[in-house]
Design a protein around this motif. Structure first.
Motif, PDB file in Angstrom:
ATOM      1  N   ALA A 127      43.449 -29.451 -22.316  1.00 52.59           N
ATOM      2  CA  ALA A 127      44.425 -29.494 -21.138  1.00 52.59           C
ATOM      3  C   ALA A 127      44.704 -28.094 -20.560  1.00 52.59           C
ATOM      4  O   ALA A 127      44.577 -28.086 -19.156  1.00 52.59           O
ATOM      5  CB  ALA A 127      45.653 -29.459 -21.967  1.00 52.59           C
ATOM      6  N   ASN A 128      43.996 -27.149 -21.101  1.00 49.52           N
ATOM      7  CA  ASN A 128      44.161 -25.745 -20.446  1.00 49.52           C
ATOM      8  C   ASN A 128      43.396 -24.665 -21.329  1.00 49.52           C
ATOM      9  O   ASN A 128      42.612 -24.949 -22.317  1.00 49.52           O
ATOM     10  CB  ASN A 128      45.597 -25.227 -20.614  1.00 49.52           C
ATOM     11  CG  ASN A 128      46.115 -25.691 -21.786  1.00 49.52           C
ATOM     12  OD1 ASN A 128      45.810 -25.134 -22.672  1.00 49.52           O
ATOM     13  ND2 ASN A 128      47.316 -25.998 -21.830  1.00 49.52           N
ATOM     14  N   ILE A 129      43.433 -23.589 -21.080  1.00 48.56           N
ATOM     15  CA  ILE A 129      42.500 -22.418 -21.670  1.00 48.56           C
ATOM     16  C   ILE A 129      42.948 -22.328 -22.976  1.00 48.56           C
ATOM     17  O   ILE A 129      41.780 -22.002 -23.905  1.00 48.56           O
ATOM     18  CB  ILE A 129      42.641 -21.162 -20.775  1.00 48.56           C
ATOM     19  CG1 ILE A 129      41.597 -20.142 -21.219  1.00 48.56           C
ATOM     20  CG2 ILE A 129      43.928 -20.487 -21.016  1.00 48.56           C
ATOM     21  CD1 ILE A 129      41.715 -19.006 -20.344  1.00 48.56           C
ATOM     22  N   PHE A 130      44.067 -22.608 -23.394  1.00 46.53           N
ATOM     23  CA  PHE A 130      44.383 -22.164 -24.777  1.00 46.53           C
ATOM     24  C   PHE A 130      43.779 -23.485 -25.834  1.00 46.53           C
ATOM     25  O   PHE A 130      43.426 -23.208 -26.848  1.00 46.53           O
ATOM     26  CB  PHE A 130      45.936 -22.375 -24.999  1.00 46.53           C
ATOM     27  CG  PHE A 130      46.750 -21.703 -23.946  1.00 46.53           C
ATOM     28  CD1 PHE A 130      46.729 -20.212 -23.905  1.00 46.53           C
ATOM     29  CD2 PHE A 130      47.464 -22.207 -23.051  1.00 46.53           C
ATOM     30  CE1 PHE A 130      47.262 -19.443 -23.223  1.00 46.53           C
ATOM     31  CE2 PHE A 130      48.035 -21.435 -21.922  1.00 46.53           C
ATOM     32  CZ  PHE A 130      47.942 -19.973 -22.120  1.00 46.53           C
ATOM     33  N   GLU A 131      43.579 -24.836 -24.923  1.00 46.98           N
ATOM     34  CA  GLU A 131      42.865 -25.796 -26.088  1.00 46.98           C
ATOM     35  C   GLU A 131      41.274 -25.518 -25.857  1.00 46.98           C
ATOM     36  O   GLU A 131      40.567 -26.491 -26.601  1.00 46.98           O
ATOM     37  CB  GLU A 131      43.468 -27.164 -25.551  1.00 46.98           C
ATOM     38  CG  GLU A 131      44.893 -27.293 -25.782  1.00 46.98           C
ATOM     39  CD  GLU A 131      45.441 -28.842 -25.475  1.00 46.98           C
ATOM     40  OE1 GLU A 131      44.561 -29.563 -25.067  1.00 46.98           O
ATOM     41  OE2 GLU A 131      46.616 -29.013 -25.547  1.00 46.98           O
ATOM     42  N   LEU A 132      40.717 -24.912 -24.683  1.00 49.93           N
ATOM     43  CA  LEU A 132      39.393 -24.992 -24.667  1.00 49.93           C
ATOM     44  C   LEU A 132      38.715 -24.434 -25.771  1.00 49.93           C
ATOM     45  O   LEU A 132      39.063 -23.472 -26.256  1.00 49.93           O
ATOM     46  CB  LEU A 132      38.971 -24.378 -23.170  1.00 49.93           C
ATOM     47  CG  LEU A 132      37.807 -24.525 -22.566  1.00 49.93           C
ATOM     48  CD1 LEU A 132      37.393 -25.969 -22.289  1.00 49.93           C
ATOM     49  CD2 LEU A 132      37.765 -23.746 -21.301  1.00 49.93           C
ATOM     50  N   SER A 133      37.612 -24.892 -25.990  1.00 47.96           N
ATOM     51  CA  SER A 133      36.645 -24.490 -27.067  1.00 47.96           C
ATOM     52  C   SER A 133      36.233 -23.148 -26.612  1.00 47.96           C
ATOM     53  O   SER A 133      35.805 -23.169 -25.409  1.00 47.96           O
ATOM     54  CB  SER A 133      35.513 -25.509 -27.564  1.00 47.96           C
ATOM     55  OG  SER A 133      34.527 -25.577 -26.453  1.00 47.96           O
ATOM     56  N   GLU A 134      35.886 -22.541 -27.614  1.00 50.43           N
ATOM     57  CA  GLU A 134      35.222 -21.088 -27.322  1.00 50.43           C
ATOM     58  C   GLU A 134      33.941 -21.060 -26.591  1.00 50.43           C
ATOM     59  O   GLU A 134      33.533 -20.471 -25.701  1.00 50.43           O
ATOM     60  CB  GLU A 134      35.016 -20.218 -28.438  1.00 50.43           C
ATOM     61  CG  GLU A 134      36.510 -19.553 -28.808  1.00 50.43           C
ATOM     62  CD  GLU A 134      36.431 -18.109 -29.502  1.00 50.43           C
ATOM     63  OE1 GLU A 134      35.352 -17.601 -29.592  1.00 50.43           O
ATOM     64  OE2 GLU A 134      37.487 -17.815 -29.937  1.00 50.43           O
ATOM     65  N   GLU A 135      33.081 -22.180 -26.994  1.00 52.72           N
ATOM     66  CA  GLU A 135      31.752 -22.572 -26.608  1.00 52.72           C
ATOM     67  C   GLU A 135      32.040 -22.819 -25.125  1.00 52.72           C
ATOM     68  O   GLU A 135      31.108 -22.206 -24.315  1.00 52.72           O
ATOM     69  CB  GLU A 135      31.196 -23.567 -27.043  1.00 52.72           C
ATOM     70  CG  GLU A 135      29.733 -23.808 -27.282  1.00 52.72           C
ATOM     71  CD  GLU A 135      29.217 -25.162 -27.832  1.00 52.72           C
ATOM     72  OE1 GLU A 135      29.895 -25.760 -28.712  1.00 52.72           O
ATOM     73  OE2 GLU A 135      28.153 -25.371 -27.446  1.00 52.72           O
ATOM     74  N   THR A 136      32.848 -23.633 -24.583  1.00 51.74           N
ATOM     75  CA  THR A 136      32.912 -24.308 -23.357  1.00 51.74           C
ATOM     76  C   THR A 136      33.294 -23.214 -22.488  1.00 51.74           C
ATOM     77  O   THR A 136      32.916 -22.875 -21.424  1.00 51.74           O
ATOM     78  CB  THR A 136      33.802 -25.464 -23.272  1.00 51.74           C
ATOM     79  OG1 THR A 136      33.139 -26.505 -24.140  1.00 51.74           O
ATOM     80  CG2 THR A 136      33.714 -25.810 -21.795  1.00 51.74           C
ATOM     81  N   ALA A 137      34.311 -22.190 -23.116  1.00 55.21           N
ATOM     82  CA  ALA A 137      34.933 -21.173 -22.288  1.00 55.21           C
ATOM     83  C   ALA A 137      33.903 -20.092 -21.931  1.00 55.21           C
ATOM     84  O   ALA A 137      33.833 -19.594 -20.883  1.00 55.21           O
ATOM     85  CB  ALA A 137      36.076 -20.471 -23.229  1.00 55.21           C
ATOM     86  N   GLY A 138      32.938 -19.934 -22.834  1.00 49.21           N
ATOM     87  CA  GLY A 138      32.004 -19.016 -22.752  1.00 49.21           C
ATOM     88  C   GLY A 138      30.779 -19.552 -21.683  1.00 49.21           C
ATOM     89  O   GLY A 138      30.215 -18.682 -21.237  1.00 49.21           O
ATOM     90  N   LYS A 139      30.973 -20.788 -21.330  1.00 48.76           N
ATOM     91  CA  LYS A 139      29.708 -21.355 -20.460  1.00 48.76           C
ATOM     92  C   LYS A 139      30.301 -21.485 -18.926  1.00 48.76           C
ATOM     93  O   LYS A 139      29.627 -21.600 -18.174  1.00 48.76           O
ATOM     94  CB  LYS A 139      29.562 -22.704 -20.908  1.00 48.76           C
ATOM     95  CG  LYS A 139      28.387 -22.439 -22.241  1.00 48.76           C
ATOM     96  CD  LYS A 139      27.933 -23.574 -22.813  1.00 48.76           C
ATOM     97  CE  LYS A 139      26.903 -23.492 -23.902  1.00 48.76           C
ATOM     98  NZ  LYS A 139      26.671 -24.745 -24.588  1.00 48.76           N
ATOM     99  N   ILE A 140      31.484 -21.550 -18.785  1.00 47.70           N
ATOM    100  CA  ILE A 140      32.112 -22.233 -17.597  1.00 47.70           C
ATOM    101  C   ILE A 140      31.947 -20.958 -16.337  1.00 47.70           C
ATOM    102  O   ILE A 140      31.670 -21.337 -15.184  1.00 47.70           O
ATOM    103  CB  ILE A 140      33.513 -22.384 -17.722  1.00 47.70           C
ATOM    104  CG1 ILE A 140      34.057 -23.242 -16.580  1.00 47.70           C
ATOM    105  CG2 ILE A 140      34.472 -21.364 -17.898  1.00 47.70           C
ATOM    106  CD1 ILE A 140      35.425 -24.101 -16.503  1.00 47.70           C
TER     107      ILE A 140
END
Ligand code: AMP
Ligand code: ZN
Length: 136
Positions: free
Chosen positions: A49-62
């Motif tokens: 839903a948002n940055i809080f729920e996003l996996s660290e892996e995806t957050a790191g790639k976006i």
């Protein structure tokens, strides 16, 4: 994938979109109500839903995807700047609750509003250390 989520369906290709970029984890599409010509949004294929729920892996790639697409946008559109914007929660202006990152082409004097009125200074050090103590 969340079957009630329009961005999940777009990211998966179940709903057609004007796609700028796609890889195994992301789809980048044209925003349907653009702030400017060329305004794109980056959709992770993973539902969060948002940055809080996003996996660290995806957050790191976006942000790597943002850089790749922003570079192509600048070259093609000749824009003078690009805002990278990502809203989390209704209070922050989020309207679609599947995390996404905006890439908005900017030109001097384009009139797009993205500013705030600076508030008074507060105890920066106290707030910094309080937040720091919560970092995991
Ligand atoms: P936000 O306010 O950050 O949640 O932004 C949501 C963005 O998604 C807005 O800029 C909308 O114009 C855009 N949007 C909503 N539905 C669609 C859609 N079906 N295709 C492309 N963009 C969309
Ligand atoms: Zn979703």
């Amino acid at each position: 994938m969340d079957n009630n989520c329009i961005f999940c369906k777009i990211a998966a290709g179940e709903i057609p979109s004007s796609t700028v970029y796609e890889d195994g984890e992301f789809r980048v599409i044209m925003d349907i109500s653009p702030a400017a010509k060329g305004h794109c949004i980056i959709l992770p294929k993973e539902h969060a839903a948002n940055i809080f729920e996003l996996s660290e892996e995806t957050a790191g790639k976006i942000f790597a995807v943002a850089k790749k697409v922003a570079t192509a946008m600048k070259e093609e559109l000749g824009c003078e700047g690009i805002n990278v914007l990502q809203n989390n929660g209704e209070a922050a202006g989020q309207t679609v609750f599947h995390v996404h990152m905006h890439l908005i082409p900017r030109y001097k004097g384009d009139g797009i509003q993205m500013h705030w009125t600076p508030q008074e200074a507060y105890d920066f050090a106290a707030v910094a250390s309080a937040i720091a103590a919560k970092i995991q």
